[in-house]
Design a protein around this motif. Structure first.
Motif, mmCIF file in Angstrom:
data_model
loop_
_atom_site.group_PDB
_atom_site.id
_atom_site.type_symbol
_atom_site.label_atom_id
_atom_site.label_comp_id
_atom_site.label_asym_id
_atom_site.label_seq_id
_atom_site.Cartn_x
_atom_site.Cartn_y
_atom_site.Cartn_z
ATOM 1 N N PHE A 55 0.848 -1.161 -0.037
ATOM 2 C CA PHE A 55 -0.046 -0.132 0.230
ATOM 3 C C PHE A 55 0.649 1.170 0.047
ATOM 4 N N TRP A 56 1.856 1.200 0.699
ATOM 5 C CA TRP A 56 2.854 2.181 0.659
ATOM 6 C C TRP A 56 3.639 2.468 -0.427
ATOM 7 N N LEU A 57 4.068 1.485 -1.062
ATOM 8 C CA LEU A 57 4.506 1.551 -2.321
ATOM 9 C C LEU A 57 3.663 2.232 -3.482
ATOM 10 N N ARG A 58 2.360 1.775 -3.351
ATOM 11 C CA ARG A 58 1.352 2.466 -4.305
ATOM 12 C C ARG A 58 1.013 3.893 -3.881
ATOM 13 N N TYR A 59 1.156 4.435 -2.654
ATOM 14 C CA TYR A 59 1.193 5.737 -2.230
ATOM 15 C C TYR A 59 2.448 6.591 -2.612
ATOM 16 N N GLY A 60 3.661 5.745 -2.696
ATOM 17 C CA GLY A 60 4.558 6.581 -3.122
ATOM 18 C C GLY A 60 4.702 6.858 -4.618
ATOM 19 N N LEU A 61 4.075 5.958 -5.410
ATOM 20 C CA LEU A 61 3.943 6.100 -6.654
ATOM 21 C C LEU A 61 3.022 7.076 -7.298
ATOM 22 N N LEU A 62 1.983 7.513 -6.522
ATOM 23 C CA LEU A 62 0.962 8.264 -6.674
ATOM 24 C C LEU A 62 1.740 9.843 -6.410
ATOM 25 N N THR A 63 2.510 9.944 -5.227
ATOM 26 C CA THR A 63 2.872 11.104 -4.837
ATOM 27 C C THR A 63 4.341 11.377 -5.506
ATOM 28 N N ASP A 64 4.794 10.281 -6.134
ATOM 29 C CA ASP A 64 6.212 10.363 -6.772
ATOM 30 C C ASP A 64 7.334 10.683 -5.803
ATOM 31 N N GLU A 65 7.221 10.068 -4.678
ATOM 32 C CA GLU A 65 8.264 10.154 -3.546
ATOM 33 C C GLU A 65 9.060 8.926 -3.750
ATOM 34 N N GLN A 66 10.177 9.341 -4.423
ATOM 35 C CA GLN A 66 11.221 8.172 -4.682
ATOM 36 C C GLN A 66 11.693 7.470 -3.299
ATOM 37 N N ILE A 67 11.903 8.090 -2.296
ATOM 38 C CA ILE A 67 12.440 7.423 -1.083
ATOM 39 C C ILE A 67 11.299 6.397 -0.617
ATOM 40 N N VAL A 68 9.872 6.857 -0.585
ATOM 41 C CA VAL A 68 8.913 5.888 -0.274
ATOM 42 C C VAL A 68 8.573 4.693 -1.101
ATOM 43 N N VAL A 69 9.028 5.022 -2.450
ATOM 44 C CA VAL A 69 9.079 3.934 -3.336
ATOM 45 C C VAL A 69 10.235 2.808 -3.128
ATOM 46 N N LEU A 70 11.268 3.434 -2.913
ATOM 47 C CA LEU A 70 12.472 2.582 -2.632
ATOM 48 C C LEU A 70 12.242 1.622 -1.460
ATOM 49 N N VAL A 71 12.187 2.197 -0.427
ATOM 50 C CA VAL A 71 12.005 1.640 0.971
ATOM 51 C C VAL A 71 10.693 0.373 0.690
ATOM 52 N N ASN A 72 9.881 0.806 0.177
ATOM 53 C CA ASN A 72 8.899 -0.120 0.148
ATOM 54 C C ASN A 72 8.742 -1.262 -0.991
ATOM 55 N N ILE A 73 9.566 -1.020 -1.923
ATOM 56 C CA ILE A 73 9.946 -1.989 -2.853
ATOM 57 C C ILE A 73 10.677 -3.107 -2.260
ATOM 58 N N ILE A 74 11.636 -2.527 -1.358
ATOM 59 C CA ILE A 74 12.550 -3.419 -0.620
ATOM 60 C C ILE A 74 11.684 -4.095 0.343
#
Length: 225
Positions: A55-74
């Protein structure tokens, strides 16, 4: 060469500390592999961790926050691995599969519904609310141990290192949320700070009576994301 800014340092340390927190599942899975069984332990924390990070990965993609995307992909990858290890050594595979199937239905259902919303701001708001609710619930889960600690007047059953790590990680994400002015990151992690502090206070009020046996035993902690 210019020195890293405080923002960059904060992002780097937040990612590293959060991933280290996610890696605590390796210790638990190692025990499963050694015993070749999950025993009576629940695999729900792994499944919920996968749902939360997805869910946080989805949120990071929507907000274009790369750090949120990175940490939640891992995080999503690690929790999926933990889920697979748990399934392999699970004593009740059918029940575990039903739980995992339900979580996947929720995940894809929310993903599909948010895709159907045309307004980008509304997508972000809805996803943010969902992430907040789930994260707060995960933070509150270990509080069930507090009743036992207060009744026994002994904090030995609480995982001190993990609680400290949760507090430090939550503080970093609160600061990051303030820097980028993201309320959905600020709120759940601020609550995480307060709940972690509450648990740490119990070590002062009810200090561990013994460091042997099951003292400071490892229990599943809620993920930050």
């Amino acid at each position: 060469m210019s020195l890293p800014t405080y923002d960059v340092l904060l992002e780097a340390t937040a990612v590293v500390s959060t991933v280290l927190q996610f890696l605590s599942g390796v210790i638990i899975c190692r025990k499963y592999i050694q015993k070749k069984s999950t025993g009576e332990s629940s695999g729900l924390p792994f499944i919920c961790g996968f749902l939360s990070t997805s869910f946080w990965l989805r949120y990071g993609l929507l907000t274009d926050e790369q750090i949120v995307v990175l940490v939640n992909i891992i995080g999503a990858f690690l929790f999926l691995c933990y889920t697979m290890v748990y399934y392999i050594f699970s004593v009740n595979k059918k029940s575990f599969l039903r739980e995992f199937g339900l979580v996947l239905c929720i995940l894809f259902g929310v993903w599909y519904y948010t895709d159907s919303i045309e307004a980008e701001a509304e997508k972000i708001r809805l996803m943010g609310i969902i992430c907040c609710v789930i994260t707060v619930c995960f933070f509150a889960a270990p509080l069930t141990m507090l009743v036992h600690v207060i009744r026994m007047r002994n904090s030995e059953s609480l995982p001190f290192p993990l609680i400290v790590m949760t507090f430090l990680v939550s503080v970093q994400w609160v600061i990051y949320g303030v820097i980028i002015s993201d309320t959905f990151i600020q709120i759940p992690n601020f609550i995480g700070c307060l709940l972690s502090l509450l648990q740490l206070c119990l070590f002062v009020i009810y200090p561990p009576k013994s460091y042997s046996g099951q003292g400071y035993r490892l229990v599943d902690q809620s993920p930050i994301f």
